[in-house]
Design an enzyme around this catalytic site. Structure first.
Site, short mmCIF file in Angstrom:
data_model
loop_
_atom_site.label_atom_id
_atom_site.label_comp_id
_atom_site.label_asym_id
_atom_site.label_seq_id
_atom_site.Cartn_x
_atom_site.Cartn_y
_atom_site.Cartn_z
N ASN A 125 -13.07 3.37 -7.29
CA ASN A 125 -12.07 2.99 -7.18
C ASN A 125 -11.25 3.75 -5.70
O ASN A 125 -12.06 4.39 -5.36
CB ASN A 125 -11.33 4.59 -8.08
CG ASN A 125 -11.55 3.39 -9.43
OD1 ASN A 125 -11.36 2.68 -9.55
ND2 ASN A 125 -11.60 4.60 -10.47
N THR A 147 -15.85 0.04 -15.45
CA THR A 147 -15.73 -1.08 -14.44
C THR A 147 -15.75 -2.33 -15.19
O THR A 147 -16.86 -2.29 -16.24
CB THR A 147 -16.34 -0.62 -13.88
OG1 THR A 147 -16.68 -1.80 -13.00
CG2 THR A 147 -18.13 0.15 -14.17
N ASN A 165 -16.76 1.50 -21.60
CA ASN A 165 -15.12 0.86 -21.12
C ASN A 165 -14.51 0.59 -22.71
O ASN A 165 -14.91 0.49 -23.77
CB ASN A 165 -15.87 -1.03 -20.95
CG ASN A 165 -14.59 -0.73 -19.61
OD1 ASN A 165 -14.17 -0.67 -19.42
ND2 ASN A 165 -15.00 -2.84 -19.36
N TYR A 188 1.04 -1.55 0.15
CA TYR A 188 -0.22 0.24 0.09
C TYR A 188 0.82 1.55 0.10
O TYR A 188 0.66 1.96 -0.69
CB TYR A 188 -1.31 -0.37 1.36
CG TYR A 188 -2.45 -0.77 0.91
CD1 TYR A 188 -3.19 -0.27 -0.21
CD2 TYR A 188 -2.46 -2.56 1.70
CE1 TYR A 188 -4.17 -0.92 -0.37
CE2 TYR A 188 -2.78 -3.15 0.81
CZ TYR A 188 -4.02 -2.28 -0.54
OH TYR A 188 -5.29 -3.39 -0.03
N HIS A 199 -15.12 1.85 -1.32
CA HIS A 199 -13.99 1.15 -1.41
C HIS A 199 -12.96 1.52 -0.09
O HIS A 199 -12.28 1.29 -0.11
CB HIS A 199 -13.36 0.08 -2.78
CG HIS A 199 -14.52 -0.57 -3.21
ND1 HIS A 199 -14.15 -1.53 -4.23
CD2 HIS A 199 -15.68 -1.24 -2.53
CE1 HIS A 199 -14.66 -2.15 -4.46
NE2 HIS A 199 -16.23 -2.33 -3.54
#
Length: 310
Positions: free
Chosen positions: A141, A250, A275, A102, A158
């Site tokens: 995201n 997505t 997309n 991370y 998220h």
């Protein structure tokens, strides 16, 4: 801290309560409609009249800013894929390794900028607000590029790379330090040959609340964890009220977000997918526009010459 629990939402379907991939659900998206249209003029007519627009965004939008997706061929950090490290179990086993991962992602994001897709969404939101219309962005995201582009109505379902949560006291806080702690300085190289830093747990990011000092973790939703029920309630409300939905960048394979747009479509609301390729949900939608979001979205969301068409 109390564990995250699912909210009893009308639209947010008890089966898909946590962050899951299709392999873990064994589930297919509901049967297809007619082949979606790619007629931009028809989409623009609906867009001109829509009062409450929901935009659901995923990793493909940020990929155009050079953000690693950790998916598909080559989607590795060292020898690991994201689903190997983005779990509570991985953090419990090896918090040093997970924090290296991370830390790398945070440092990468500090060098990236919103792209024309992000900017088109933010400009559209601001313009429509002045017309008394609403745009809400629901993003999977965790990079904050929508926020940096200027989007105000934003649900980061998220979490965020730039927030931490204390594993002891539960405090959630913004954190933009670079590096996030001295021990991670120069660590996190993605090369498969890079050696794990094996940082002692006491040297990893720690809570700065008085009297705490607990181990911090990224404030993101890991695989196997439930989404924040308060955010899901907001998502439920937006999906119930919207009269136009865009799905941008997505893959429509990570649940529960993969069900959001198909549920909107099932109640007759037009859904437009933007997309680079088709997805398992494409044939559930009214429109599909193939290509980079940084190219298709500015055209789709541009102002109409006469403003809102009645």
């Amino acid at each position: 801290m109390q564990p995250l629990q699912i909210a009893p939402c009308r639209l947010l379907y008890g089966l898909y309560r946590g962050l899951k991939s299709p392999a873990s659900t064994g589930t297919r998206i509901c049967p297809a409609m007619a082949r979606p249209s790619s007629n931009m003029a028809d989409f623009r007519k609906l867009f001109a009249k829509a009062k409450h627009i929901v935009i659901i965004s995923g990793a493909g939008v940020s990929a155009e800013s050079g953000v690693p997706t950790f998916r598909g061929a080559g989607g590795y950090w060292r020898k690991w894929q994201a689903q190997d490290l983005a779990t509570p179990q991985a953090f419990a086993r090896n918090p040093s390794l997970v924090w290296e991962f991370y830390h790398y992602r945070r440092e990468v994001m500090l060098s990236k900028e919103p792209n024309p897709g992000h900017l088109a969404i933010a400009e559209c939101e601001a313009r429509l607000r002045e017309q008394g219309r609403r745009v809400m962005v629901i993003t999977q995201n965790i990079d904050e590029l929508h926020r940096r582009a200027g989007t105000k109505n934003l649900l980061e379902i998220h979490g965020s790379l730039f927030k931490t949560r204390c594993t002891s006291c539960g405090i959630v806080a913004e954190n933009y330090k670079s590096p996030i702690c001295p021990a991670l300085s120069g660590k996190g190289a993605p090369d498969p040959e890079a050696q794990d830093a094996r940082i002692p747990v006491e040297k990893l990011p720690r809570c700065e609340e008085a009297g705490c000092g607990g181990l911090l973790r990224p404030h993101v939703v890991w695989f196997g964890e439930n989404l924040d029920p308060a955010i899901l309630e907001e998502v439920d409300k937006e999906l119930t009220l919207c009269d136009l939905c865009l799905v941008v960048g997505t893959s429509s394979v990570v649940y529960p977000a993969a069900m959001f747009a198909p549920q909107v479509s099932a109640r007759g609301v037009p859904v437009a997918e933007f997309n680079m390729e088709t997805t398992p949900a494409t044939n559930r939608f009214r429109f599909h526009f193939q290509g980079p979001c940084g190219t298709t979205l500015p055209e789709a969301l541009a102002p109409h010459e006469t403003g809102n068409v009645s």
